[in-house]
Design a protein around this motif. Sequence first.
Motif, PDB file in Angstrom:
ATOM      1  N   ALA A  61      30.764   3.558 -41.123  1.00 25.62           N
ATOM      2  CA  ALA A  61      31.690   2.510 -40.917  1.00 25.62           C
ATOM      3  C   ALA A  61      32.864   2.449 -41.675  1.00 25.62           C
ATOM      4  CB  ALA A  61      31.226   0.827 -40.924  1.00 25.62           C
ATOM      5  N   LEU A  62      32.877   2.760 -42.963  1.00 19.10           N
ATOM      6  CA  LEU A  62      33.991   3.054 -43.853  1.00 19.10           C
ATOM      7  C   LEU A  62      34.892   4.119 -43.689  1.00 19.10           C
ATOM      8  CD1 LEU A  62      32.509   1.733 -47.305  1.00 19.10           C
ATOM      9  CD2 LEU A  62      34.175   0.636 -46.054  1.00 19.10           C
ATOM     10  N   TYR A  63      34.160   5.085 -43.235  1.00 19.97           N
ATOM     11  CA  TYR A  63      34.884   6.553 -42.820  1.00 19.97           C
ATOM     12  C   TYR A  63      35.659   6.392 -41.538  1.00 19.97           C
ATOM     13  CZ  TYR A  63      35.497  11.532 -42.454  1.00 19.97           C
ATOM     14  OH  TYR A  63      35.894  12.643 -42.261  1.00 19.97           O
ATOM     15  N   LEU A  64      35.172   5.805 -40.595  1.00 26.85           N
ATOM     16  CA  LEU A  64      35.650   5.688 -39.262  1.00 26.85           C
ATOM     17  C   LEU A  64      36.989   4.702 -39.426  1.00 26.85           C
ATOM     18  CD1 LEU A  64      32.278   5.919 -36.931  1.00 26.85           C
ATOM     19  CD2 LEU A  64      34.289   7.491 -37.359  1.00 26.85           C
ATOM     20  N   LEU A  65      36.676   3.552 -40.388  1.00 26.20           N
ATOM     21  CA  LEU A  65      37.486   2.618 -40.196  1.00 26.20           C
ATOM     22  C   LEU A  65      38.940   3.135 -40.780  1.00 26.20           C
ATOM     23  CD1 LEU A  65      38.368  -0.446 -39.997  1.00 26.20           C
ATOM     24  CD2 LEU A  65      37.472  -0.916 -42.083  1.00 26.20           C
ATOM     25  N   TYR A 100      30.404   6.372 -50.765  1.00 24.54           N
ATOM     26  CA  TYR A 100      31.417   6.615 -49.675  1.00 24.54           C
ATOM     27  C   TYR A 100      32.365   7.764 -50.370  1.00 24.54           C
ATOM     28  CZ  TYR A 100      35.627   6.380 -47.086  1.00 24.54           C
ATOM     29  OH  TYR A 100      36.542   6.820 -46.270  1.00 24.54           O
ATOM     30  N   VAL A 101      32.343   7.833 -51.528  1.00 26.23           N
ATOM     31  CA  VAL A 101      33.229   8.989 -52.036  1.00 26.23           C
ATOM     32  C   VAL A 101      32.536  10.242 -51.534  1.00 26.23           C
ATOM     33  CG1 VAL A 101      34.007  10.087 -54.183  1.00 26.23           C
ATOM     34  CG2 VAL A 101      34.535   7.546 -53.941  1.00 26.23           C
ATOM     35  N   VAL A 102      31.124  10.385 -51.686  1.00 29.51           N
ATOM     36  CA  VAL A 102      30.553  11.496 -51.571  1.00 29.51           C
ATOM     37  C   VAL A 102      30.304  11.592 -50.206  1.00 29.51           C
ATOM     38  CG1 VAL A 102      28.176  12.581 -51.768  1.00 29.51           C
ATOM     39  CG2 VAL A 102      29.086  11.622 -53.674  1.00 29.51           C
ATOM     40  N   PHE A 103      30.119  10.711 -49.213  1.00 31.40           N
ATOM     41  CA  PHE A 103      29.972  10.550 -47.775  1.00 31.40           C
ATOM     42  C   PHE A 103      31.192  11.401 -47.282  1.00 31.40           C
ATOM     43  CE2 PHE A 103      30.618   9.252 -43.666  1.00 31.40           C
ATOM     44  CZ  PHE A 103      29.295   9.315 -42.985  1.00 31.40           C
ATOM     45  N   GLN A 104      32.508  10.703 -47.422  1.00 29.00           N
ATOM     46  CA  GLN A 104      33.680  11.188 -47.132  1.00 29.00           C
ATOM     47  C   GLN A 104      33.978  12.495 -47.378  1.00 29.00           C
ATOM     48  OE1 GLN A 104      37.400  10.553 -47.982  1.00 29.00           O
ATOM     49  NE2 GLN A 104      37.261  10.474 -49.849  1.00 29.00           N
ATOM     50  N   ARG A 175      35.149   9.986 -63.036  1.00 29.15           N
ATOM     51  CA  ARG A 175      35.644   8.565 -63.010  1.00 29.15           C
ATOM     52  C   ARG A 175      36.807   8.861 -62.394  1.00 29.15           C
ATOM     53  NH1 ARG A 175      33.371   9.446 -68.142  1.00 29.15           N
ATOM     54  NH2 ARG A 175      32.335   7.489 -68.956  1.00 29.15           N
ATOM     55  N   ARG A 176      37.377   9.879 -61.887  1.00 24.57           N
ATOM     56  CA  ARG A 176      38.437   9.991 -60.840  1.00 24.57           C
ATOM     57  C   ARG A 176      38.213  10.287 -59.581  1.00 24.57           C
ATOM     58  NH1 ARG A 176      40.012  14.308 -64.919  1.00 24.57           N
ATOM     59  NH2 ARG A 176      39.135  15.829 -63.288  1.00 24.57           N
ATOM     60  N   ASN A 177      36.838   9.845 -59.230  1.00 27.10           N
ATOM     61  CA  ASN A 177      36.164   9.994 -57.953  1.00 27.10           C
ATOM     62  C   ASN A 177      36.454  11.438 -57.337  1.00 27.10           C
ATOM     63  OD1 ASN A 177      35.221   7.214 -57.532  1.00 27.10           O
ATOM     64  ND2 ASN A 177      37.428   6.578 -57.148  1.00 27.10           N
ATOM     65  N   GLU A 178      36.238  12.458 -58.115  1.00 29.10           N
ATOM     66  CA  GLU A 178      36.116  13.825 -57.817  1.00 29.10           C
ATOM     67  C   GLU A 178      34.653  13.898 -57.516  1.00 29.10           C
ATOM     68  OE1 GLU A 178      38.866  16.137 -60.140  1.00 29.10           O
ATOM     69  OE2 GLU A 178      40.585  15.132 -59.567  1.00 29.10           O
TER      70      GLU A 178
END
Length: 192
Positions: A61-65, A100-104, A175-178
């Motif tokens: 849902a977050l990704y599609l939004l 979400y970071v990993v999913f996207q 920590r930088r969402n990488e």
Amino acid sequence: MLRGRELDKEEGELPEQPFVAYLDGDRIVAEASDLSVTYLARGYGEKDEKTGKIVLHPCEALYLLQRERVHVMTASNESVSFNQLVKILEKSNVNIWTDYVVFQDLRRRGYVVKEGFGPEFRFRVFERGSYETDTAKFLIMLIIEGRNVDVETIKHLVGVSRGLKKKLILSVVDRRNEVVYYLSSLVDLINV
């Protein structure tokens, strides 16, 4: 950060018209329509056999939004923004942002990503082009930089994933969402 149509070039074309989904407690649910079923065929959501509705995983849902492919609405028909949805979902999953970071990242690389088997295996990942024809090839374990992970736990999860005929991928989020991915194997861990 890429948004909307810019991501289509990486993942492949999705319908331009967004579909509507509603918050139902901590679930995001859409009526089964031609449009939502098109997304279902591309690996987004699961069909609820009791209701016939399409249920989106929170990260889907977050990704599609973010991509402007779904409008998430409240029960009172108010639109929910990306940031609002993150805050709502954090109530039931404090690690939703890391998930979400990993999913996207995986979706942008062209993989179909589905919910995993509990907190240890956060996601199941399908080989490119195999979603409708094969089972998931990889299981994802999330590791957040700065948090300790016991080697024995990893060894156990590698063994479990092998028993399921899947490969365990350690997804380390800094920590930088990488995200950095490591393919683990029992052979590598025996000498640790």
